[in-house]
Scaffold this motif. Structure first.
Motif, PDB file in Angstrom:
ATOM      1  N   GLU A 140     -17.407  -1.184 -16.537  1.00 34.82           N
ATOM      2  CA  GLU A 140     -18.120  -2.388 -16.961  1.00 34.82           C
ATOM      3  C   GLU A 140     -17.196  -3.416 -17.599  1.00 34.82           C
ATOM      4  O   GLU A 140     -17.373  -4.631 -17.409  1.00 34.82           O
ATOM      5  CB  GLU A 140     -19.236  -2.012 -17.935  1.00 34.82           C
ATOM      6  N   ASP A 141     -16.178  -2.963 -18.335  1.00 39.48           N
ATOM      7  CA  ASP A 141     -15.247  -3.897 -18.968  1.00 39.48           C
ATOM      8  C   ASP A 141     -14.056  -4.239 -18.067  1.00 39.48           C
ATOM      9  O   ASP A 141     -13.126  -4.932 -18.484  1.00 39.48           O
ATOM     10  CB  ASP A 141     -14.743  -3.340 -20.295  1.00 39.48           C
ATOM     11  N   LYS A 142     -14.060  -3.744 -16.840  1.00 38.14           N
ATOM     12  CA  LYS A 142     -13.013  -3.988 -15.845  1.00 38.14           C
ATOM     13  C   LYS A 142     -11.653  -3.422 -16.241  1.00 38.14           C
ATOM     14  O   LYS A 142     -10.623  -3.814 -15.692  1.00 38.14           O
ATOM     15  CB  LYS A 142     -12.872  -5.485 -15.550  1.00 38.14           C
ATOM     16  N   SER A 143     -11.636  -2.490 -17.152  1.00 43.83           N
ATOM     17  CA  SER A 143     -10.374  -1.870 -17.536  1.00 43.83           C
ATOM     18  C   SER A 143      -9.953  -0.799 -16.537  1.00 43.83           C
ATOM     19  O   SER A 143      -8.777  -0.406 -16.499  1.00 43.83           O
ATOM     20  CB  SER A 143     -10.491  -1.261 -18.934  1.00 43.83           C
ATOM     21  N   GLN A 144     -10.900  -0.321 -15.739  1.00 35.49           N
ATOM     22  CA  GLN A 144     -10.612   0.710 -14.751  1.00 35.49           C
ATOM     23  C   GLN A 144     -11.115   0.270 -13.379  1.00 35.49           C
ATOM     24  O   GLN A 144     -12.267  -0.158 -13.246  1.00 35.49           O
ATOM     25  CB  GLN A 144     -11.281   2.029 -15.117  1.00 35.49           C
ATOM     26  N   ALA A 145     -10.242   0.378 -12.399  1.00 36.03           N
ATOM     27  CA  ALA A 145     -10.611   0.059 -11.022  1.00 36.03           C
ATOM     28  C   ALA A 145     -10.866   1.352 -10.254  1.00 36.03           C
ATOM     29  O   ALA A 145     -10.078   2.297 -10.345  1.00 36.03           O
ATOM     30  CB  ALA A 145      -9.492  -0.727 -10.348  1.00 36.03           C
ATOM     31  N   PHE A 146     -11.954   1.402  -9.539  1.00 39.31           N
ATOM     32  CA  PHE A 146     -12.276   2.570  -8.719  1.00 39.31           C
ATOM     33  C   PHE A 146     -12.116   2.179  -7.254  1.00 39.31           C
ATOM     34  O   PHE A 146     -13.065   1.705  -6.609  1.00 39.31           O
ATOM     35  CB  PHE A 146     -13.699   3.042  -8.996  1.00 39.31           C
ATOM     36  N   ASN A 147     -10.924   2.334  -6.735  1.00 44.51           N
ATOM     37  CA  ASN A 147     -10.661   2.061  -5.325  1.00 44.51           C
ATOM     38  C   ASN A 147      -9.517   2.937  -4.858  1.00 44.51           C
ATOM     39  O   ASN A 147      -8.716   3.427  -5.666  1.00 44.51           O
ATOM     40  CB  ASN A 147     -10.342   0.580  -5.093  1.00 44.51           C
ATOM     41  N   ILE A 148      -9.406   3.161  -3.566  1.00 43.29           N
ATOM     42  CA  ILE A 148      -8.369   4.005  -3.003  1.00 43.29           C
ATOM     43  C   ILE A 148      -7.626   3.196  -1.954  1.00 43.29           C
ATOM     44  O   ILE A 148      -8.242   2.616  -1.059  1.00 43.29           O
ATOM     45  CB  ILE A 148      -8.951   5.280  -2.363  1.00 43.29           C
ATOM     46  N   LEU A 149      -6.299   3.141  -2.066  1.00 42.22           N
ATOM     47  CA  LEU A 149      -5.466   2.331  -1.183  1.00 42.22           C
ATOM     48  C   LEU A 149      -4.765   3.197  -0.143  1.00 42.22           C
ATOM     49  O   LEU A 149      -4.297   4.302  -0.450  1.00 42.22           O
ATOM     50  CB  LEU A 149      -4.430   1.569  -2.003  1.00 42.22           C
ATOM     51  N   TYR A 150      -4.659   2.655   1.071  1.00 45.18           N
ATOM     52  CA  TYR A 150      -4.017   3.367   2.175  1.00 45.18           C
ATOM     53  C   TYR A 150      -3.095   2.423   2.945  1.00 45.18           C
ATOM     54  O   TYR A 150      -3.351   1.214   3.015  1.00 45.18           O
ATOM     55  CB  TYR A 150      -5.072   3.905   3.149  1.00 45.18           C
ATOM     56  N   PRO A 151      -2.048   2.957   3.581  1.00 38.81           N
ATOM     57  CA  PRO A 151      -1.199   2.122   4.433  1.00 38.81           C
ATOM     58  C   PRO A 151      -1.924   1.814   5.745  1.00 38.81           C
ATOM     59  O   PRO A 151      -2.595   2.679   6.319  1.00 38.81           O
ATOM     60  CB  PRO A 151       0.030   3.002   4.662  1.00 38.81           C
ATOM     61  N   ALA A 152      -1.789   0.590   6.226  1.00 39.89           N
ATOM     62  CA  ALA A 152      -2.510   0.182   7.434  1.00 39.89           C
ATOM     63  C   ALA A 152      -1.721   0.404   8.717  1.00 39.89           C
ATOM     64  O   ALA A 152      -2.288   0.357   9.810  1.00 39.89           O
ATOM     65  CB  ALA A 152      -2.905  -1.295   7.330  1.00 39.89           C
ATOM     66  N   SER A 153      -0.418   0.653   8.600  1.00 41.17           N
ATOM     67  CA  SER A 153       0.423   0.829   9.782  1.00 41.17           C
ATOM     68  C   SER A 153      -0.063   1.997  10.645  1.00 41.17           C
ATOM     69  O   SER A 153      -0.259   3.112  10.146  1.00 41.17           O
ATOM     70  CB  SER A 153       1.871   1.074   9.360  1.00 41.17           C
ATOM     71  N   GLY A 154      -0.259   1.727  11.911  1.00 40.47           N
ATOM     72  CA  GLY A 154      -0.721   2.763  12.829  1.00 40.47           C
ATOM     73  C   GLY A 154      -2.196   3.078  12.709  1.00 40.47           C
ATOM     74  O   GLY A 154      -2.705   3.973  13.388  1.00 40.47           O
ATOM     75  N   VAL A 155      -2.896   2.342  11.845  1.00 40.68           N
ATOM     76  CA  VAL A 155      -4.321   2.590  11.617  1.00 40.68           C
ATOM     77  C   VAL A 155      -5.169   1.385  12.015  1.00 40.68           C
ATOM     78  O   VAL A 155      -6.086   1.494  12.832  1.00 40.68           O
ATOM     79  CB  VAL A 155      -4.588   2.953  10.135  1.00 40.68           C
ATOM     80  N   LEU A 156      -4.860   0.238  11.426  1.00 39.10           N
ATOM     81  CA  LEU A 156      -5.655  -0.966  11.677  1.00 39.10           C
ATOM     82  C   LEU A 156      -4.981  -1.853  12.715  1.00 39.10           C
ATOM     83  O   LEU A 156      -3.872  -2.345  12.502  1.00 39.10           O
ATOM     84  CB  LEU A 156      -5.852  -1.750  10.382  1.00 39.10           C
ATOM     85  N   ASN A 157      -5.669  -2.055  13.825  1.00 39.92           N
ATOM     86  CA  ASN A 157      -5.207  -2.938  14.886  1.00 39.92           C
ATOM     87  C   ASN A 157      -5.822  -4.314  14.638  1.00 39.92           C
ATOM     88  O   ASN A 157      -7.047  -4.456  14.626  1.00 39.92           O
ATOM     89  CB  ASN A 157      -5.644  -2.381  16.244  1.00 39.92           C
ATOM     90  N   SER A 158      -5.002  -5.324  14.451  1.00 37.00           N
ATOM     91  CA  SER A 158      -5.528  -6.645  14.098  1.00 37.00           C
ATOM     92  C   SER A 158      -6.258  -7.326  15.244  1.00 37.00           C
ATOM     93  O   SER A 158      -7.056  -8.235  15.019  1.00 37.00           O
ATOM     94  CB  SER A 158      -4.388  -7.548  13.616  1.00 37.00           C
ATOM     95  N   GLN A 159      -6.010  -6.893  16.477  1.00 40.59           N
ATOM     96  CA  GLN A 159      -6.611  -7.570  17.630  1.00 40.59           C
ATOM     97  C   GLN A 159      -7.922  -6.939  18.100  1.00 40.59           C
ATOM     98  O   GLN A 159      -8.761  -7.611  18.698  1.00 40.59           O
ATOM     99  CB  GLN A 159      -5.611  -7.598  18.788  1.00 40.59           C
ATOM    100  N   CYS A 160      -8.093  -5.668  17.831  1.00 36.30           N
ATOM    101  CA  CYS A 160      -9.347  -5.012  18.203  1.00 36.30           C
ATOM    102  C   CYS A 160      -9.517  -3.757  17.363  1.00 36.30           C
ATOM    103  O   CYS A 160      -8.540  -3.110  16.998  1.00 36.30           O
ATOM    104  CB  CYS A 160      -9.383  -4.661  19.694  1.00 36.30           C
ATOM    105  N   GLY A 161     -10.748  -3.441  17.036  1.00 30.50           N
ATOM    106  CA  GLY A 161     -10.987  -2.245  16.249  1.00 30.50           C
ATOM    107  C   GLY A 161     -12.398  -2.156  15.712  1.00 30.50           C
ATOM    108  O   GLY A 161     -13.242  -3.031  15.954  1.00 30.50           O
ATOM    109  N   THR A 162     -12.640  -1.094  14.968  1.00 32.14           N
ATOM    110  CA  THR A 162     -13.943  -0.837  14.345  1.00 32.14           C
ATOM    111  C   THR A 162     -13.725  -0.188  12.984  1.00 32.14           C
ATOM    112  O   THR A 162     -12.877   0.694  12.848  1.00 32.14           O
ATOM    113  CB  THR A 162     -14.800   0.113  15.213  1.00 32.14           C
ATOM    114  N   VAL A 163     -14.479  -0.636  12.005  1.00 30.85           N
ATOM    115  CA  VAL A 163     -14.543   0.029  10.697  1.00 30.85           C
ATOM    116  C   VAL A 163     -15.999   0.402  10.455  1.00 30.85           C
ATOM    117  O   VAL A 163     -16.889  -0.444  10.595  1.00 30.85           O
ATOM    118  CB  VAL A 163     -14.056  -0.884   9.554  1.00 30.85           C
ATOM    119  N   SER A 164     -16.244   1.652  10.117  1.00 32.37           N
ATOM    120  CA  SER A 164     -17.618   2.071   9.815  1.00 32.37           C
ATOM    121  C   SER A 164     -17.622   2.973   8.592  1.00 32.37           C
ATOM    122  O   SER A 164     -16.657   3.692   8.328  1.00 32.37           O
ATOM    123  CB  SER A 164     -18.256   2.795  11.008  1.00 32.37           C
ATOM    124  N   PHE A 165     -18.717   2.926   7.857  1.00 31.87           N
ATOM    125  CA  PHE A 165     -18.862   3.775   6.676  1.00 31.87           C
ATOM    126  C   PHE A 165     -20.315   3.766   6.221  1.00 31.87           C
ATOM    127  O   PHE A 165     -21.101   2.893   6.586  1.00 31.87           O
ATOM    128  CB  PHE A 165     -17.952   3.312   5.529  1.00 31.87           C
TER     129      PHE A 165
END
Length: 243
Positions: free
Chosen positions: A69-94
């Motif tokens: 609530e005070d923004k002192s803690q971020a709840f997120n998970i970071l990943y490298p995009a190389s070999g994963v996200l294709n900028s020209q075509c793709g799908t993200v689902s969750f």
């Protein structure tokens, strides 16, 4: 008849997706790592020294995202995009849900974000009861931002209620699907450049104005092609049938 419909939905999803392997899949059942093709492990990094506990998901466990609530803690998970996200075509689902906020609140709630030197992709609830898919380059053309947004109405979504989000892009076109149904599609005149990293829960959840709140994300999948409307609908139906 109902039993037959459920079995048909599951069978259809198996047929449509049997040969399809995500280039990234994070179930969050045991940890925050993702799995790629050929059993490649894609480790996620977290801003906090002590990771928040995994919570109950649509299937197994899910990841807590957002911020304190005070923004002192971020709840997120970071990943490298190389070999994963294709900028020209793709799908993200969750699958996702709001935990302590409502769709009508006037704040941004980011569920997924990817970025590069000239690339932006965000899936988030905007300061209206709308879910948005933003994609395009970071650069301006003739002094104007040229990314594209596709939005769908989520007025009826309730807190602690799971929903299925899918974004696809291919050949200068994009589409947002909510709970297996097309919400909006648009032309993408300027495609993004190369993505460098992506985050479940966004990249900078504490830097957005307002209150990020707490949300959950589960069954995060990325494909290197645009799934069809039939595949998306079948995946949603199979997941609902398996609840």
């Amino acid at each position: 008849m109902k039993k037959f419909a459920v079995l048909f939905a599951v069978f259809s999803a198996v047929l449509l997706c049997a040969a399809e392997t995500p280039v990234f899949y994070a179930s969050f059942d045991e940890n925050y790592q993702g799995n790629g093709k050929e059993n490649r492990v894609i480790k996620g990094s977290h801003a906090q020294k002590e990771l928040p506990a995994l919570i109950d998901g649509i299937s197994g466990k899910a990841a807590l995202i957002g911020a304190s609530e005070d923004k002192s803690q971020a709840f997120n998970i970071l990943y490298p995009a190389s070999g994963v996200l294709n900028s020209q075509c793709g799908t993200v689902s969750f699958w996702c849900k709001a935990i302590n906020w409502d769709m009508a609140d006037p704040y941004y709630h980011v569920f997924f974000r990817a970025r590069g030197g000239d690339a932006e992709l965000i899936l988030y609830k905007v300061p209206h009861p709308m879910f948005s898919f933003l994609i395009g380059p970071l650069r301006s053309v003739d002094g104007k931002k040229v990314w594209v947004e596709m939005r769908g109405n989520v007025t009826r979504w309730k807190r602690n209620e799971w929903h299925f989000v899918t974004a696809v892009w291919d050949n200068g076109k994009g589409a947002l699907y909510l709970d297996g149904k097309l919400a909006r599609e648009k032309e993408i005149p300027y495609m993004p450049g190369e993505f460098i990293r992506f985050g479940a829960g966004g990249l900078y959840p504490t830097k957005w104005q307002g209150k990020p709140g707490n949300s959950a994300i589960d069954e995060l999948k990325i494909y290197d092609r645009a799934l069809t409307a039939e595949e998306i609908s079948a995946a949603y139906a199979a997941a609902v049938a398996g609840k």
